[in-house]
Enzyme design. Structure first.
Site, PDB file in Angstrom:
ATOM      1  N   PHE A  14       0.829  -1.207   0.000  1.00 22.90           N
ATOM      2  CA  PHE A  14       0.000   0.000   0.000  1.00 22.90           C
ATOM      3  C   PHE A  14       0.871   1.267   0.000  1.00 22.90           C
ATOM      4  O   PHE A  14       0.823   2.082  -0.942  1.00 22.90           O
ATOM      5  CB  PHE A  14      -0.932  -0.066   1.229  1.00 22.90           C
ATOM      6  CG  PHE A  14      -1.570   1.224   1.617  1.00 22.90           C
ATOM      7  CD1 PHE A  14      -2.316   1.966   0.710  1.00 22.90           C
ATOM      8  CD2 PHE A  14      -1.438   1.708   2.921  1.00 22.90           C
ATOM      9  CE1 PHE A  14      -2.917   3.169   1.095  1.00 22.90           C
ATOM     10  CE2 PHE A  14      -2.041   2.897   3.312  1.00 22.90           C
ATOM     11  CZ  PHE A  14      -2.774   3.632   2.393  1.00 22.90           C
ATOM     12  N   TYR A 161       3.768  -7.965  17.229  1.00 28.42           N
ATOM     13  CA  TYR A 161       4.166  -7.030  16.164  1.00 28.42           C
ATOM     14  C   TYR A 161       4.817  -5.785  16.759  1.00 28.42           C
ATOM     15  O   TYR A 161       5.911  -5.379  16.377  1.00 28.42           O
ATOM     16  CB  TYR A 161       2.915  -6.700  15.362  1.00 28.42           C
ATOM     17  CG  TYR A 161       2.976  -5.553  14.383  1.00 28.42           C
ATOM     18  CD1 TYR A 161       3.587  -5.708  13.130  1.00 28.42           C
ATOM     19  CD2 TYR A 161       2.371  -4.333  14.672  1.00 28.42           C
ATOM     20  CE1 TYR A 161       3.590  -4.659  12.211  1.00 28.42           C
ATOM     21  CE2 TYR A 161       2.369  -3.291  13.757  1.00 28.42           C
ATOM     22  CZ  TYR A 161       2.984  -3.452  12.534  1.00 28.42           C
ATOM     23  OH  TYR A 161       2.978  -2.417  11.619  1.00 28.42           O
ATOM     24  N   ARG A 234      -8.899   5.717  16.723  1.00 27.79           N
ATOM     25  CA  ARG A 234      -7.724   5.828  15.865  1.00 27.79           C
ATOM     26  C   ARG A 234      -7.689   7.229  15.272  1.00 27.79           C
ATOM     27  O   ARG A 234      -8.735   7.878  15.113  1.00 27.79           O
ATOM     28  CB  ARG A 234      -7.797   4.818  14.700  1.00 27.79           C
ATOM     29  CG  ARG A 234      -7.753   3.351  15.114  1.00 27.79           C
ATOM     30  CD  ARG A 234      -6.390   2.952  15.670  1.00 27.79           C
ATOM     31  NE  ARG A 234      -6.276   1.519  15.913  1.00 27.79           N
ATOM     32  CZ  ARG A 234      -6.591   0.922  17.071  1.00 27.79           C
ATOM     33  NH1 ARG A 234      -7.052   1.635  18.092  1.00 27.79           N
ATOM     34  NH2 ARG A 234      -6.431  -0.378  17.210  1.00 27.79           N
ATOM     35  N   ARG A 316      -4.778   6.434  20.295  1.00 26.12           N
ATOM     36  CA  ARG A 316      -3.411   6.863  19.967  1.00 26.12           C
ATOM     37  C   ARG A 316      -3.437   8.117  19.109  1.00 26.12           C
ATOM     38  O   ARG A 316      -3.882   8.098  17.965  1.00 26.12           O
ATOM     39  CB  ARG A 316      -2.603   5.743  19.342  1.00 26.12           C
ATOM     40  CG  ARG A 316      -3.290   4.977  18.239  1.00 26.12           C
ATOM     41  CD  ARG A 316      -2.511   3.699  17.942  1.00 26.12           C
ATOM     42  NE  ARG A 316      -2.830   3.152  16.649  1.00 26.12           N
ATOM     43  CZ  ARG A 316      -2.790   1.867  16.377  1.00 26.12           C
ATOM     44  NH1 ARG A 316      -2.445   0.989  17.293  1.00 26.12           N
ATOM     45  NH2 ARG A 316      -3.064   1.439  15.163  1.00 26.12           N
TER      46      ARG A 316
HETATM   47  P1  NAD Z   1       1.422  -3.683   3.027  1.00 29.40           P
HETATM   48  O1  NAD Z   1       1.094  -4.992   3.636  1.00 29.40           O
HETATM   49  O2  NAD Z   1       0.459  -3.082   2.089  1.00 29.40           O
HETATM   50  O3  NAD Z   1       2.841  -3.762   2.316  1.00 29.40           O
HETATM   51  C1  NAD Z   1       3.903  -4.526   2.792  1.00 29.40           C
HETATM   52  C2  NAD Z   1       4.592  -5.144   1.592  1.00 29.40           C
HETATM   53  O4  NAD Z   1       5.722  -5.884   2.078  1.00 29.40           O
HETATM   54  C3  NAD Z   1       3.705  -6.122   0.819  1.00 29.40           C
HETATM   55  O5  NAD Z   1       3.653  -5.792  -0.549  1.00 29.40           O
HETATM   56  C4  NAD Z   1       4.362  -7.473   1.052  1.00 29.40           C
HETATM   57  O6  NAD Z   1       4.258  -8.332  -0.068  1.00 29.40           O
HETATM   58  C5  NAD Z   1       5.797  -7.078   1.317  1.00 29.40           C
HETATM   59  N1  NAD Z   1       6.531  -8.071   2.096  1.00 29.40           N
HETATM   60  C6  NAD Z   1       6.209  -8.562   3.306  1.00 29.40           C
HETATM   61  N2  NAD Z   1       7.118  -9.452   3.702  1.00 29.40           N
HETATM   62  C7  NAD Z   1       8.039  -9.527   2.701  1.00 29.40           C
HETATM   63  C8  NAD Z   1       9.212 -10.268   2.525  1.00 29.40           C
HETATM   64  N3  NAD Z   1       9.631 -11.141   3.450  1.00 29.40           N
HETATM   65  N4  NAD Z   1       9.930 -10.099   1.385  1.00 29.40           N
HETATM   66  C9  NAD Z   1       9.505  -9.226   0.446  1.00 29.40           C
HETATM   67  N5  NAD Z   1       8.397  -8.487   0.553  1.00 29.40           N
HETATM   68  C10 NAD Z   1       7.667  -8.650   1.669  1.00 29.40           C
HETATM   69  O7  NAD Z   1       1.715  -2.670   4.245  1.00 29.40           O
HETATM   70  P2  NAD Z   1       1.789  -1.082   4.256  1.00 29.40           P
HETATM   71  O8  NAD Z   1       0.534  -0.581   4.845  1.00 29.40           O
HETATM   72  O9  NAD Z   1       2.245  -0.588   2.947  1.00 29.40           O
HETATM   73  O10 NAD Z   1       2.924  -0.859   5.358  1.00 29.40           O
HETATM   74  C11 NAD Z   1       4.282  -0.706   5.004  1.00 29.40           C
HETATM   75  C12 NAD Z   1       5.119  -0.551   6.272  1.00 29.40           C
HETATM   76  O11 NAD Z   1       4.632   0.520   7.083  1.00 29.40           O
HETATM   77  C13 NAD Z   1       5.148  -1.773   7.174  1.00 29.40           C
HETATM   78  O12 NAD Z   1       6.442  -1.903   7.709  1.00 29.40           O
HETATM   79  C14 NAD Z   1       4.180  -1.461   8.279  1.00 29.40           C
HETATM   80  O13 NAD Z   1       4.498  -2.116   9.476  1.00 29.40           O
HETATM   81  C15 NAD Z   1       4.351   0.035   8.390  1.00 29.40           C
HETATM   82  N6  NAD Z   1       3.134   0.672   8.887  1.00 29.40           N
HETATM   83  C16 NAD Z   1       2.098   0.949   8.061  1.00 29.40           C
HETATM   84  C17 NAD Z   1       0.982   1.578   8.561  1.00 29.40           C
HETATM   85  C18 NAD Z   1      -0.161   1.997   7.705  1.00 29.40           C
HETATM   86  O14 NAD Z   1      -0.936   2.835   8.145  1.00 29.40           O
HETATM   87  N7  NAD Z   1      -0.324   1.499   6.477  1.00 29.40           N
HETATM   88  C19 NAD Z   1       0.913   1.903   9.905  1.00 29.40           C
HETATM   89  C20 NAD Z   1       1.957   1.569  10.728  1.00 29.40           C
HETATM   90  C21 NAD Z   1       3.077   0.957  10.213  1.00 29.40           C
HETATM   91  C1  UGA Z   2      -2.825  -1.267  12.563  1.00 31.00           C
HETATM   92  C2  UGA Z   2      -1.821  -2.338  12.174  1.00 31.00           C
HETATM   93  O1  UGA Z   2      -1.205  -2.885  13.289  1.00 31.00           O
HETATM   94  C3  UGA Z   2      -0.770  -1.824  11.290  1.00 31.00           C
HETATM   95  O2  UGA Z   2      -1.168  -1.789   9.977  1.00 31.00           O
HETATM   96  C4  UGA Z   2      -0.222  -0.504  11.658  1.00 31.00           C
HETATM   97  O3  UGA Z   2       0.983  -0.724  12.321  1.00 31.00           O
HETATM   98  C5  UGA Z   2      -1.074   0.399  12.500  1.00 31.00           C
HETATM   99  O4  UGA Z   2      -2.217  -0.117  13.052  1.00 31.00           O
HETATM  100  C6  UGA Z   2      -1.487   1.627  11.752  1.00 31.00           C
HETATM  101  O5  UGA Z   2      -2.168   1.510  10.733  1.00 31.00           O
HETATM  102  O6  UGA Z   2      -1.114   2.692  12.209  1.00 31.00           O
HETATM  103  P1  UGA Z   2      -5.029  -1.263  13.878  1.00 31.00           P
HETATM  104  O7  UGA Z   2      -5.219   0.203  13.885  1.00 31.00           O
HETATM  105  O8  UGA Z   2      -5.530  -1.973  15.081  1.00 31.00           O
HETATM  106  O9  UGA Z   2      -3.542  -1.696  13.657  1.00 31.00           O
HETATM  107  O10 UGA Z   2      -5.668  -1.891  12.568  1.00 31.00           O
HETATM  108  P2  UGA Z   2      -7.097  -2.057  11.955  1.00 31.00           P
HETATM  109  O11 UGA Z   2      -7.212  -3.470  11.525  1.00 31.00           O
HETATM  110  O12 UGA Z   2      -7.251  -1.042  10.918  1.00 31.00           O
HETATM  111  O13 UGA Z   2      -8.133  -1.862  13.167  1.00 31.00           O
HETATM  112  C7  UGA Z   2      -8.519  -0.619  13.684  1.00 31.00           C
HETATM  113  C8  UGA Z   2      -9.600  -0.840  14.702  1.00 31.00           C
HETATM  114  O14 UGA Z   2     -10.793  -1.297  14.055  1.00 31.00           O
HETATM  115  C9  UGA Z   2      -9.305  -1.865  15.797  1.00 31.00           C
HETATM  116  O15 UGA Z   2      -9.848  -1.413  17.004  1.00 31.00           O
HETATM  117  C10 UGA Z   2     -10.077  -3.108  15.335  1.00 31.00           C
HETATM  118  O16 UGA Z   2     -10.441  -3.954  16.412  1.00 31.00           O
HETATM  119  C11 UGA Z   2     -11.288  -2.463  14.702  1.00 31.00           C
HETATM  120  N1  UGA Z   2     -12.003  -3.254  13.660  1.00 31.00           N
HETATM  121  C12 UGA Z   2     -11.339  -3.814  12.636  1.00 31.00           C
HETATM  122  C13 UGA Z   2     -13.392  -3.360  13.725  1.00 31.00           C
HETATM  123  O17 UGA Z   2     -14.027  -2.871  14.684  1.00 31.00           O
HETATM  124  N2  UGA Z   2     -14.057  -4.026  12.748  1.00 31.00           N
HETATM  125  C14 UGA Z   2     -13.424  -4.592  11.703  1.00 31.00           C
HETATM  126  O18 UGA Z   2     -14.113  -5.183  10.814  1.00 31.00           O
HETATM  127  C15 UGA Z   2     -12.023  -4.489  11.632  1.00 31.00           C
END
Ligand code: NAD
Ligand code: UGA
Length: 360
Positions: A14, A161, A234, A316
């Site tokens: 993403f 995690y 959130r 948070r």
């Molecule tokens: P995502 O799941 O969409 O993307 C992660 C990508 O990493 C995927 O395309 C997956 O195929 C790849 N991947 C996972 N393991 C792999 C491996 N062993 N080798 C090669 N590729 C691998 O997640 P995202 O939302 O894009 O998040 C990216 C980063 O940001 C992550 O480290 C996540 O923990 C961090 N993060 C994201 C959010 C958010 O709001 N999206 C919030 C907190 C932290």
């Molecule tokens: C996420 C993930 O851990 C990571 O992608 C990332 O590190 C971080 O938070 C982030 O995006 O900043 P969380 O916010 O708990 O964690 O992820 P969601 O699955 O989006 O859940 C948000 C909230 O919605 C949680 O309270 C969950 O219990 C709730 N939820 C989720 C529902 O009430 N209904 C659903 O169908 C799904």
């Protein structure tokens, strides 16, 4: 003109796909993208200035030459979906600590700048949400350099995690301290936008993050499920704002060096119940054909939804003053605008599958 060569691990996800859109639209960047998946970046696979390497970063020997060849590593690869933290905890710890650990060591060895994606989950649950503490008090915004990390007990595997990500942050910091690694750590706060996760049964299996869960429910007219009543909160951040912050970090190495940044939008806080109601209303506006059909919003327990060992962050809210002071960054997109553009793209991408299902 100087060209910066970036190696992006997890480039097909993403955040990676949106970062790639931006980098390739600007002059001055060449990108090597490593991922096991490429569907979300298929429009870039033949773009000039971009090469895609299908590779699992577990194979650190194969990753090594790409790190050697670049100027900067952006490390995004992770398993970051909460439904996995208590169901496949060993893989979650390996993927978020053991595998990227080798990447950190290689960046230090070859003196490459590392921009690493951690998470706001390192803060854990708020102090007021800690069992035995009084709840409902004033909330403090999480600060990168002062706030404590409050995780749950070992049996509450939700925290695998957060704990793996925290230990990796500490390792990166230690490499900076002892061996001069140049790094920046980013803690994202719930970024949202197009191409987030998947819709179960269409382009993925399992339970995605909340936006995709609610979109699946809306598209297929199933009830939206509120885990434990949807009382937890959130702060959601538009991906466009997030990418602006990441670009500032990439372009301002001196300001970002050795820093941890919260990247989030404190103005976009909502309970998950509030999110469900907002998304249901926006869906009816975007999709007038659905007007008149009310989709239910129901409560489920976290154990029913995620299984044993799930716990939640109750609240948070980021302090983003450091990103404002050092990077000149502030988020600008409010929650309704971010939800509208995200939901519109899900309707474009998946609406036809929902229509087909209705006809069957
Ligand atoms: P995502 O799941 O969409 O993307 C992660 C990508 O990493 C995927 O395309 C997956 O195929 C790849 N991947 C996972 N393991 C792999 C491996 N062993 N080798 C090669 N590729 C691998 O997640 P995202 O939302 O894009 O998040 C990216 C980063 O940001 C992550 O480290 C996540 O923990 C961090 N993060 C994201 C959010 C958010 O709001 N999206 C919030 C907190 C932290
Ligand atoms: C996420 C993930 O851990 C990571 O992608 C990332 O590190 C971080 O938070 C982030 O995006 O900043 P969380 O916010 O708990 O964690 O992820 P969601 O699955 O989006 O859940 C948000 C909230 O919605 C949680 O309270 C969950 O219990 C709730 N939820 C989720 C529902 O009430 N209904 C659903 O169908 C799904």
């Amino acid at each position: 003109m100087t060209v910066t060569r970036l190696c992006i691990l997890g480039c097909g996800g993403f955040i990676g796909s949106h970062l790639l859109d931006r980098l390739l639209s600007e002059a001055g960047f060449e990108v090597i993208g490593i991922d096991t998946a490429s569907t979300k970046i298929k429009c870039h696979l033949t773009s000039p200035g971009f090469s895609f390497v299908p590779l699992d970063i577990e194979n650190s020997a194969a990753v090594r030459p790409f790190i050697q060849r670049c100027d900067m590593v952006v490390s995004l690869a992770a398993l970051c979906n909460p439904s996995l933290y208590n169901t496949i905890p060993v893989r979650v710890i390996e993927n978020n600590f053991s595998q990227p650990r080798a990447v950190v060591a290689m960046c230090s060895e070859y003196k490459k700048r590392l921009v690493h994606f951690s998470t706001c989950e390192v803060y854990g649950r708020t102090i007021s949400g800690y069992a035995g503490r009084p709840s409902g008090g004033a909330i403090e915004r999480f600060n990168e350099d002062c706030s404590p990390f409050v995780l749950g007990p070992i049996g509450a595997q939700r925290w695998t995690y957060a704990c793996a990500k925290q230990l990796l942050e500490r390792l990166i910091y230690a490499y900076g301290f002892e061996r001069g690694l140049e790094f920046t750590i980013i803690r994202p706060f719930n970024f949202i936008g197009p191409r987030m996760d998947f819709i179960p049964g269409i382009d993925g299996e399992g339970v995605p993050r909340v936006i995709a869960c609610f979109m699946e429910a809306l598209l297929f007219q199933k009830p939206l499920k509120l885990v434990d009543g949807g009382k937890n909160r959130r702060t959601f951040t538009a991906i466009e704002d997030a990418i602006n912050a990441i670009m500032a970090i990439i372009k301002k190495p001196d300001k970002a060096k050795g820093q941890v940044f919260n990247i989030g939008n404190p103005a976009n806080e909502t309970t998950i119940a509030g999110l469900a109601h907002r998304m249901r209303d926006i869906y009816q506006q975007l999709n007038p054909k659905s007007a008149g059909r009310t989709i239910d919003i129901v409560n489920v327990t976290s154990e029913e939804f995620y299984g044993q060992g799930y716990e939640d962050s109750d609240r948070r809210v980021p302090d983003i003053s450091k990103a404002a002071d050092l990077l000149g960054w502030k988020p600008a997109i409010d929650l309704d605008e971010a939800l509208c553009s995200t939901m519109r793209s899900y309707i474009e991408d998946y609406g036809k599958f929902a229509a087909e299902t209705k006809q069957q």
